[in-house]
Motif scaffolding. Structure first.
Motif, short mmCIF file in Angstrom:
data_model
loop_
_atom_site.label_atom_id
_atom_site.label_comp_id
_atom_site.label_asym_id
_atom_site.label_seq_id
_atom_site.Cartn_x
_atom_site.Cartn_y
_atom_site.Cartn_z
N ARG A 275 -41.76 -43.73 -21.70
CA ARG A 275 -42.42 -43.14 -22.86
C ARG A 275 -43.90 -43.48 -22.81
N HIS B 186 -32.10 -41.11 -24.55
CA HIS B 186 -33.21 -42.06 -24.64
C HIS B 186 -33.04 -42.97 -25.84
N ALA B 187 -32.58 -42.43 -26.95
CA ALA B 187 -32.36 -43.26 -28.15
C ALA B 187 -31.29 -44.31 -27.88
N TRP C 43 -41.60 -38.49 -23.29
CA TRP C 43 -40.87 -39.07 -22.17
C TRP C 43 -41.29 -38.35 -20.91
N ALA D 231 -31.43 -51.57 -25.18
CA ALA D 231 -32.45 -52.55 -24.78
C ALA D 231 -32.72 -53.55 -25.91
N ARG E 235 -30.51 -45.63 -24.99
CA ARG E 235 -31.05 -46.65 -24.09
C ARG E 235 -32.01 -47.59 -24.81
N GLU E 236 -32.77 -47.07 -25.77
CA GLU E 236 -33.66 -47.94 -26.55
C GLU E 236 -32.86 -48.92 -27.40
#
Length: 96
Positions: A59, A33-34, A66, A40, A36-37
């Motif tokens: 989120r 997730h980190a 999540w 982005a 992907r952030e």
């Protein structure tokens, strides 16, 4: 001569292995997730289109957890757990 294994050890080993797998899986999910952030943000700064693919998690802005997209209500902008705990309308007057 046969080896004798204590019965508590027979029950404890699978539990310890399962706990270890849960810890490793959650840490890998957080790293994913980190990543992907960060991706982005970089795409936004470089004015590139969003990354193609499926949405695997959203989120929740209320609890910062999540959750899977099917467990997130876009109209109320919160996950099911937040809706059930905060949206009861008892006492606080908060209604989602």
């Amino acid at each position: 001569m046969p080896t004798v294994v204590h019965p508590a050890l027979i029950a404890a080993v699978p539990l310890l292995v399962g706990a270890l797998l849960v810890v490793v899986r959650t840490s890998l999910a957080d790293l994913r997730h980190a990543y992907r952030e960060v991706e982005a943000v970089i795409r936004s700064v470089l004015r590139l289109p969003p990354a193609p693919g499926l949405v695997y998690a959203i989120r929740c802005p209320r609890c910062s957890q999540w959750v899977k997209p099917r467990r997130f209500d876009l109209r109320r902008m919160s996950c099911r757990a937040c809706i059930t705990t905060l949206g009861r309308g008892q006492g606080g007057g908060l209604c989602l």
